[in-house]
Design a protein around this motif. Structure first.
Motif, mmCIF file in Angstrom:
data_model
loop_
_atom_site.group_PDB
_atom_site.id
_atom_site.type_symbol
_atom_site.label_atom_id
_atom_site.label_comp_id
_atom_site.label_asym_id
_atom_site.label_seq_id
_atom_site.Cartn_x
_atom_site.Cartn_y
_atom_site.Cartn_z
ATOM 1 N N PRO A 40 6.399 15.948 -15.884
ATOM 2 C CA PRO A 40 5.356 15.838 -14.850
ATOM 3 C C PRO A 40 4.383 14.692 -15.098
ATOM 4 O O PRO A 40 4.117 14.325 -16.242
ATOM 5 C CB PRO A 40 4.631 17.188 -14.940
ATOM 6 C CG PRO A 40 4.969 17.741 -16.270
ATOM 7 C CD PRO A 40 6.302 17.181 -16.651
ATOM 8 N N GLN A 41 3.890 14.153 -14.008
ATOM 9 C CA GLN A 41 2.850 13.123 -14.075
ATOM 10 C C GLN A 41 1.562 13.833 -14.486
ATOM 11 O O GLN A 41 1.048 14.656 -13.751
ATOM 12 C CB GLN A 41 2.695 12.459 -12.702
ATOM 13 C CG GLN A 41 1.672 11.346 -12.666
ATOM 14 C CD GLN A 41 2.085 10.151 -13.506
ATOM 15 O OE1 GLN A 41 3.237 9.748 -13.473
ATOM 16 N NE2 GLN A 41 1.155 9.597 -14.239
ATOM 17 N N PHE A 42 1.064 13.520 -15.658
ATOM 18 C CA PHE A 42 -0.103 14.231 -16.184
ATOM 19 C C PHE A 42 -1.356 13.376 -16.076
ATOM 20 O O PHE A 42 -1.290 12.165 -15.872
ATOM 21 C CB PHE A 42 0.135 14.635 -17.650
ATOM 22 C CG PHE A 42 0.396 13.469 -18.554
ATOM 23 C CD1 PHE A 42 -0.661 12.785 -19.148
ATOM 24 C CD2 PHE A 42 1.685 13.045 -18.804
ATOM 25 C CE1 PHE A 42 -0.432 11.701 -19.974
ATOM 26 C CE2 PHE A 42 1.928 11.954 -19.631
ATOM 27 C CZ PHE A 42 0.866 11.277 -20.216
ATOM 28 N N LYS A 43 -2.506 14.039 -16.243
ATOM 29 C CA LYS A 43 -3.788 13.351 -16.237
ATOM 30 C C LYS A 43 -4.268 13.208 -17.680
ATOM 31 O O LYS A 43 -4.043 14.100 -18.493
ATOM 32 C CB LYS A 43 -4.812 14.168 -15.451
ATOM 33 C CG LYS A 43 -4.448 14.349 -13.987
ATOM 34 C CD LYS A 43 -5.536 15.121 -13.266
ATOM 35 C CE LYS A 43 -5.203 15.258 -11.807
ATOM 36 N NZ LYS A 43 -4.848 16.610 -11.429
ATOM 37 N N PRO A 44 -4.946 12.116 -18.013
ATOM 38 C CA PRO A 44 -5.440 11.924 -19.380
ATOM 39 C C PRO A 44 -6.293 13.097 -19.867
ATOM 40 O O PRO A 44 -6.228 13.475 -21.033
ATOM 41 C CB PRO A 44 -6.265 10.643 -19.293
ATOM 42 C CG PRO A 44 -5.679 9.899 -18.128
ATOM 43 C CD PRO A 44 -5.230 10.956 -17.167
ATOM 44 N N GLU A 45 -7.077 13.682 -18.963
ATOM 45 C CA GLU A 45 -7.936 14.798 -19.385
ATOM 46 C C GLU A 45 -7.118 16.036 -19.766
ATOM 47 O O GLU A 45 -7.565 16.852 -20.578
ATOM 48 C CB GLU A 45 -8.995 15.136 -18.331
ATOM 49 C CG GLU A 45 -8.458 15.427 -16.951
ATOM 50 C CD GLU A 45 -8.390 14.216 -16.017
ATOM 51 O OE1 GLU A 45 -8.382 14.434 -14.801
ATOM 52 O OE2 GLU A 45 -8.336 13.059 -16.484
ATOM 53 N N GLU A 46 -5.920 16.169 -19.203
ATOM 54 C CA GLU A 46 -5.046 17.286 -19.604
ATOM 55 C C GLU A 46 -4.587 17.096 -21.056
ATOM 56 O O GLU A 46 -4.585 18.048 -21.844
ATOM 57 C CB GLU A 46 -3.837 17.386 -18.672
ATOM 58 C CG GLU A 46 -4.202 17.784 -17.251
ATOM 59 C CD GLU A 46 -3.026 17.705 -16.282
ATOM 60 O OE1 GLU A 46 -3.015 18.514 -15.329
ATOM 61 O OE2 GLU A 46 -2.129 16.858 -16.457
ATOM 62 N N ILE A 47 -4.224 15.867 -21.408
ATOM 63 C CA ILE A 47 -3.816 15.569 -22.792
ATOM 64 C C ILE A 47 -5.009 15.741 -23.725
ATOM 65 O O ILE A 47 -4.884 16.297 -24.826
ATOM 66 C CB ILE A 47 -3.218 14.149 -22.898
ATOM 67 C CG1 ILE A 47 -1.996 13.994 -21.977
ATOM 68 C CG2 ILE A 47 -2.858 13.826 -24.357
ATOM 69 C CD1 ILE A 47 -0.850 14.945 -22.239
ATOM 70 N N ASP A 48 -6.195 15.298 -23.296
ATOM 71 C CA ASP A 48 -7.400 15.447 -24.122
ATOM 72 C C ASP A 48 -7.687 16.916 -24.411
ATOM 73 O O ASP A 48 -8.052 17.266 -25.538
ATOM 74 C CB ASP A 48 -8.609 14.805 -23.429
ATOM 75 C CG ASP A 48 -8.529 13.281 -23.393
ATOM 76 O OD1 ASP A 48 -7.732 12.702 -24.171
ATOM 77 O OD2 ASP A 48 -9.258 12.680 -22.580
ATOM 78 N N ALA A 49 -7.525 17.785 -23.412
ATOM 79 C CA ALA A 49 -7.780 19.220 -23.605
ATOM 80 C C ALA A 49 -6.770 19.818 -24.587
ATOM 81 O O ALA A 49 -7.124 20.666 -25.415
ATOM 82 C CB ALA A 49 -7.725 19.948 -22.262
ATOM 83 N N ILE A 50 -5.520 19.368 -24.505
ATOM 84 C CA ILE A 50 -4.489 19.853 -25.430
ATOM 85 C C ILE A 50 -4.818 19.387 -26.846
ATOM 86 O O ILE A 50 -4.778 20.182 -27.796
ATOM 87 C CB ILE A 50 -3.090 19.369 -24.987
ATOM 88 C CG1 ILE A 50 -2.702 20.068 -23.665
ATOM 89 C CG2 ILE A 50 -2.044 19.636 -26.070
ATOM 90 C CD1 ILE A 50 -1.509 19.456 -22.963
ATOM 91 N N LYS A 51 -5.185 18.116 -27.005
ATOM 92 C CA LYS A 51 -5.556 17.593 -28.325
ATOM 93 C C LYS A 51 -6.757 18.361 -28.882
ATOM 94 O O LYS A 51 -6.805 18.669 -30.067
ATOM 95 C CB LYS A 51 -5.881 16.100 -28.250
ATOM 96 C CG LYS A 51 -4.662 15.221 -28.061
ATOM 97 C CD LYS A 51 -4.968 13.750 -28.244
ATOM 98 C CE LYS A 51 -6.157 13.278 -27.462
ATOM 99 N NZ LYS A 51 -6.315 11.830 -27.403
ATOM 100 N N LYS A 52 -7.723 18.671 -28.027
ATOM 101 C CA LYS A 52 -8.917 19.406 -28.463
ATOM 102 C C LYS A 52 -8.529 20.763 -29.037
ATOM 103 O O LYS A 52 -9.080 21.208 -30.040
ATOM 104 C CB LYS A 52 -9.898 19.574 -27.303
ATOM 105 C CG LYS A 52 -11.144 20.345 -27.673
ATOM 106 C CD LYS A 52 -12.087 20.526 -26.501
ATOM 107 C CE LYS A 52 -13.274 21.384 -26.934
ATOM 108 N NZ LYS A 52 -14.098 21.792 -25.804
ATOM 109 N N ASP A 53 -7.535 21.427 -28.424
ATOM 110 C CA ASP A 53 -7.138 22.758 -28.889
ATOM 111 C C ASP A 53 -6.515 22.701 -30.286
ATOM 112 O O ASP A 53 -6.601 23.654 -31.044
ATOM 113 C CB ASP A 53 -6.169 23.420 -27.909
ATOM 114 C CG ASP A 53 -5.988 24.907 -28.197
ATOM 115 O OD1 ASP A 53 -6.876 25.688 -27.795
ATOM 116 O OD2 ASP A 53 -4.983 25.272 -28.837
ATOM 117 N N PHE A 54 -5.890 21.589 -30.633
ATOM 118 C CA PHE A 54 -5.343 21.476 -31.988
ATOM 119 C C PHE A 54 -6.473 21.413 -33.009
ATOM 120 O O PHE A 54 -6.356 21.927 -34.112
ATOM 121 C CB PHE A 54 -4.419 20.262 -32.116
ATOM 122 C CG PHE A 54 -3.061 20.500 -31.517
ATOM 123 C CD1 PHE A 54 -2.172 21.391 -32.111
ATOM 124 C CD2 PHE A 54 -2.683 19.861 -30.354
ATOM 125 C CE1 PHE A 54 -0.923 21.632 -31.551
ATOM 126 C CE2 PHE A 54 -1.426 20.088 -29.794
ATOM 127 C CZ PHE A 54 -0.545 20.980 -30.393
#
Length: 131
Positions: A40-54
């Motif tokens: 899927p075409q993702f948004k940078p903020e979606e990746i940022d939220a995933i990184k934050k959870d790590f």
């Protein structure tokens, strides 16, 4: 070997006649190293939220994991290492390496365990290779 080969040959591999719906390797800086055509075409903020959870395990639990506008309910993973999400008969597994996030998205008949195995095995290999 190119990063695309890792996606095509390892993440999108066939298990019992089935394979992931889509997969990708995305650098921690948000750059796409490689992805399947169906990712899927993702948004940078979606990746940022995933990184934050790590870094802050559990931060995605209240809102869910979003990728390409799809919301996944966060289920048990490994804090700081693996995030797993569920949506209907499918789901997502995200494994963090030193430099990237390895994504696998699946739907039935592939099982959550098969998706976890595919994604985490490649992620562990990349960690061993200092990626």
């Amino acid at each position: 070997m190119s990063w695309q080969t890792y996606v095509d040959d390892h993440l999108m591999c066939e298990i019992d006649g089935h394979h992931l719906t889509s997969a990708a390797i995305i650098g921690l800086d948000g750059s796409v190293w490689a992805q399947s055509s169906s990712f899927p075409q993702f948004k940078p903020e979606e990746i940022d939220a995933i990184k934050k959870d790590f870094g802050e395990p559990g931060s995605l639990a209240p809102t869910g994991l979003h990728l390409g506008g799809t919301k996944y309910m966060v289920i048990q993973g490994e804090p700081g290492a693996v995030i797993r999400g569920k949506k209907g008969s499918g789901g997502i597994t995200v494994k963090k390496t030193d430099l990237a996030l390895v994504f696998g998205i699946y739907d039935e008949p592939l099982t959550p365990g098969q998706c976890n195995m595919i994604v985490e095995r490649l992620g562990d290999y990349l960690i061993d290779q200092n990626f």
